[in-house]
Design a protein around this motif. Structure first.
Motif, short mmCIF file in Angstrom:
data_model
loop_
_atom_site.label_atom_id
_atom_site.label_comp_id
_atom_site.label_asym_id
_atom_site.label_seq_id
_atom_site.Cartn_x
_atom_site.Cartn_y
_atom_site.Cartn_z
N LEU A 1 0.84 -1.21 0.00
CA LEU A 1 0.00 0.00 0.00
C LEU A 1 0.88 1.27 0.00
CD1 LEU A 1 -2.93 -0.92 2.42
CD2 LEU A 1 -3.09 -0.42 -0.01
N ALA A 2 1.92 1.17 0.83
CA ALA A 2 2.82 2.32 0.90
C ALA A 2 3.49 2.56 -0.44
CB ALA A 2 3.87 2.08 1.98
N LEU B 1 2.34 1.72 -3.31
CA LEU B 1 1.32 2.24 -4.23
C LEU B 1 1.08 3.73 -4.01
CD1 LEU B 1 -0.52 1.02 -6.42
CD2 LEU B 1 -2.32 0.88 -4.70
N TRP B 2 1.04 4.11 -2.72
CA TRP B 2 0.79 5.52 -2.39
C TRP B 2 1.93 6.39 -2.92
CZ3 TRP B 2 3.10 9.17 0.91
CH2 TRP B 2 2.31 10.31 1.16
N PHE B 3 3.16 5.90 -2.70
CA PHE B 3 4.31 6.66 -3.19
C PHE B 3 4.34 6.71 -4.71
CE2 PHE B 3 6.28 6.30 1.08
CZ PHE B 3 6.69 7.61 1.21
N GLY C 1 1.75 6.68 -6.64
CA GLY C 1 0.72 7.66 -7.06
C GLY C 1 1.21 9.08 -6.88
N LEU C 2 1.86 9.28 -5.72
CA LEU C 2 2.40 10.63 -5.44
C LEU C 2 3.44 11.03 -6.48
CD1 LEU C 2 1.93 12.68 -3.15
CD2 LEU C 2 3.99 11.79 -2.05
N ARG D 1 1.79 11.90 -9.73
CA ARG D 1 1.16 13.22 -9.72
C ARG D 1 2.20 14.34 -9.80
NH1 ARG D 1 -2.36 16.48 -11.55
NH2 ARG D 1 -3.12 18.06 -10.10
#
Lengths: 114, 582
Positions: free
Chosen positions: B5-6, B8-10, B12-13, B16
């Motif tokens: 999850l982490a 994935l979050w990174f 995505g960040l 962006r």
């Protein structure tokens, strides 16, 4: 409260000396070598930027002061010119000082003296 | 799981960030630039107009203008009443403007006087705001108003010098890039190396405001005294063509030009035409002398008050028997002038008229000059040569006639008249390159001298028509004129143009002056009666002002001077070069 650090014990080995951690020092210096120039650069940039803005405001303020002064001068010149209008001066000269228009025979020209 | 999850979050960040920094980079840079930068429009003030001695005739100052946001005004009628009382505006018009709630901006009052602006500010009306605009001010009021012209609210020159030199004195509008701070109000210059908005150039005129004042004062007094319709005065320096004074009556106050009817805003000496009458006889005389058609000693039968010319009886204003050439001019005999014109002939008379500049614009640096009307010689009727000989059947401007007399006064050179002697930009004074500019040489020096002697007789000879133009101590040369006014092709009884044109001192002329009184009422309508005296008063002051020594100093001159000698006091424009100007 006593702890292992608060217990006073005589030093058994009088030759024991504090040994410096050279590796740690090198690492610290490396960090400082990188961070310090960066910090100085950032601080210099911020200082220069703030100076530019400050001086910009100062220039603007001085320019506005100059404009106001020049405008004030223009207004005063207009007023001075208005007060020296010929009809006004002639009227006041006549009414208040009793002056009359100059007659030609009251004047001698430089060219006539020779 | 948490690690995934982490990650994935990174991811995505990072995606962006890449999107913002790479793909949309230009878009956001543009948005930032639009927020931080803008353009400041700098409108420099118009240049100042000075007279020949450096007195301010026209200046630009800032004036407060009030505007309103109608949707912020709860009671338009009440606000309009209070504003109208404060600034003297029309209440109904204001109420109509303020009542337009759909509008975000309406003018309330523009270019207010300081006191009126203060009164309006003191009301503290919600929705009424202030800004500043450049306003043209004419501190000497109506002095030389038709020459100066006036400026619209824009501000653009609309008449006179203001229009003719608009590009020179308006200055150039400059757009400077500036940065806006977070409050969006304060600004600072983005680039301090940007050039300043160049102010408009200053103009120095040839007009002397003191002489101009006397010319206007005496003209207005004469017009009022004789119940005339109007009048005009032109004074030139015969040696250069410089205009020393130019007056019109009626006139107007350029500070409130909108309140004057358009007819009052005309610069009569330049824009109006009239039939010159007997003052034009000098042109006939010049043609007669220059072409050798007449000898100065010739005598002429003046027909006892009339002559039949090509089948029509033309009457004189007075009965004369036999007159010399000089006496024809001195006594202003129409029949004598016709005899001169007949000897000269149509073609040579026409050529002389054109050589003196009639029928063409003089090229003076003022807006709206008229060329007058001189019919081509091929279109002349049978008796036109007779009428033209004494100044009828031709239209001239007062400036053209004064300029023709200036040519006689200076020995035969026709100069182009001008009113601007120097232009000052950023402290550097430049005189226009082509001044003084000779337009031609219509007569020889010998002819000019002969004419000058004849003109002296008009003022000095017993029975001369211009004796009221005499100025004690000076020799004056001049010519009277009394012309009937034509309306719809016929001359109207009782309507005259009275005039006098001359120069002084006669032997070394310093000034040429023309005085015209239009439609004087009453029994006194001759130029010698009502215009010659005005000429004397104006020229007397001009000679005093310019420090021109007398031809005949009074006895005992210099023993007890009551006033310091004025020799050399002639006002001059600043010399070309770098000087400090205000």
């Amino acid at each position: 409260m006593k702890s292992a650090y608060s217990i006073h014990r005589p030093v058994a080995n009088v030759y024991l000396v504090r040994d410096r951690d050279r590796r740690l020092r090198r690492e610290l210096l490396s960090v400082l070598a990188v961070a310090l120039p960066l910090s100085v650069a950032v601080l210099a940039y911020v200082w220069v930027s703030s100076q530019v803005w400050d001086k910009g405001y100062e220039v603007l303020r001085l320019e506005r002061t100059l404009e106001r002064s020049l405008e004030r001068e223009r207004v005063l010149r207009v007023e001075a010119a208005r007060l020296s209008r010929y009809d006004r001066v002639a009227r006041r000269g006549h009414d208040e000082l009793g002056l009359r228009p100059l007659a030609l025979d009251q004047v001698v020209f430089a060219g006539e003296l020779e | 799981m948490v690690l995934a999850l982490a990650a994935l979050w990174f991811a995505g960040l990072a995606a962006r960030l890449c999107d913002l920094q790479v793909r949309e980079h230009d878009h956001y840079v543009e948005r930032a630039r639009n927020q931080q930068r803008t353009e400041l429009v700098l409108t420099p003030p118009r240049g100042t107009i000075y007279d020949a001695s450096g007195r301010e005739l026209a200046m630009s100052i800032e004036a407060a203008s009030a505007y309103a946001v109608p949707r912020e005004i709860a009671d338009p009628a009440g606000a309009a009443a209070r504003i109208a009382a404060a600034v003297g505006a029309d209440r109904a018009v204001l109420a109509s403007r303020l009542g337009r709630g759909d509008r975000g901006f309406v003018w309330v009052a523009r270019q207010l006087e300081p006191a009126a602006a203060e009164r309006l500010r003191a009301l503290e009306l919600p929705g009424v705001k202030f800004t500043t605009e450049s306003k043209r001010s004419y501190p000497l009021g109506a002095l030389a108003a038709p020459v100066l012209g006036f400026v619209g609210v824009d501000p653009t020159g609309l008449a006179g010098i203001e229009a003719a030199y608009d590009e020179t004195i308006a200055g150039r509008e400059v757009r400077r890039p500036v940065l806006r701070d977070a409050r969006r109000g304060s600004i600072l210059y983005d680039d301090l190396a940007q050039p300043e908005a160049p102010p408009g150039a200053d103009l120095f005129l040839t007009i002397d405001s003191s002489i101009q004042h006397v010319a206007e004062r005496e003209l207005a007094a004469a017009v009022a005294r004789h119940g005339a319709r109007g009048g005009s005065v032109v004074m030139l320096d015969p040696g250069t063509g410089a205009v020393l004074a130019m007056a019109s009556s009626p006139s107007f106050d350029p500070n409130a030009y909108g309140q004057a009817p358009p007819a009052d805003r005309v610069n009569i000496p330049v824009q109006h035409v009239y039939e010159p009458g007997s003052t034009f006889k000098l042109v006939t005389a010049a043609a007669a002398l220059e072409t050798g058609a007449v000898d100065p000693l010739d005598r002429f039968d003046c027909g006892r008050g009339g002559i039949v010319f090509r089948g029509k009886l033309i009457r004189d204003h007075k009965s004369f028997d036999d007159l010399s050439f000089s006496e024809i001019i001195a006594f202003s005999s129409n029949v004598g002038a016709i005899r001169l014109g007949a000897r000269v002939g149509e073609q040579r008379l026409y050529e002389t008229i054109r050589a003196f500049g009639f029928g063409s614009k003089t090229g003076i640096d003022l807006a709206g000059e008229s060329a007058g009307r001189v019919w081509p010689v091929e279109e002349w009727h049978a008796r036109d040569v007779a009428y033209l000989s004494f100044g009828q059947g031709i239209s001239v401007t007062p400036l053209q006639l004064a300029n023709a007399f200036a040519a006689i006064a200076n020995g035969g050179t026709l100069y182009q008249p001008y009113v601007v002697s120097a232009v000052s930009r950023d402290g550097v004074v430049e005189a226009p390159a082509d001044r003084p500019r000779a337009l031609g040489r219509p007569i020889s020096a010998q002819t000019a001298q002969t004419l000058e002697r004849m003109l002296e007789m008009v003022v000095e000879a017993e029975g001369g028509t211009g004796r009221k133009a005499a100025i004690p101590g000076y020799r004056v040369a001049g010519k009277t004129g009394t012309a009937e006014k034509p309306e719809n092709g016929i001359y109207v009884a009782g309507k005259y143009v009275a005039s006098f044109v001359g120069f002084a001192p006669a032997r070394a002329p310093a000034v040429v002056c023309l005085v015209i009184i239009d439609e004087p009422a009453g029994s006194r309508f001759h130029g010698g009666d009502i215009a010659a005296g005005v000429f004397a008063e104006i020229v007397r002051h001009a000679l005093l002002r310019l420090g021109v020594p007398r031809d005949e100093p009074p006895a005992g001159a210099g023993e007890k001077p009551l006033v310091a000698a004025l020799g050399g006091a002639r006002p001059t424009p600043p010399a070309p070069g770098r000087v400090a100007t205000r």
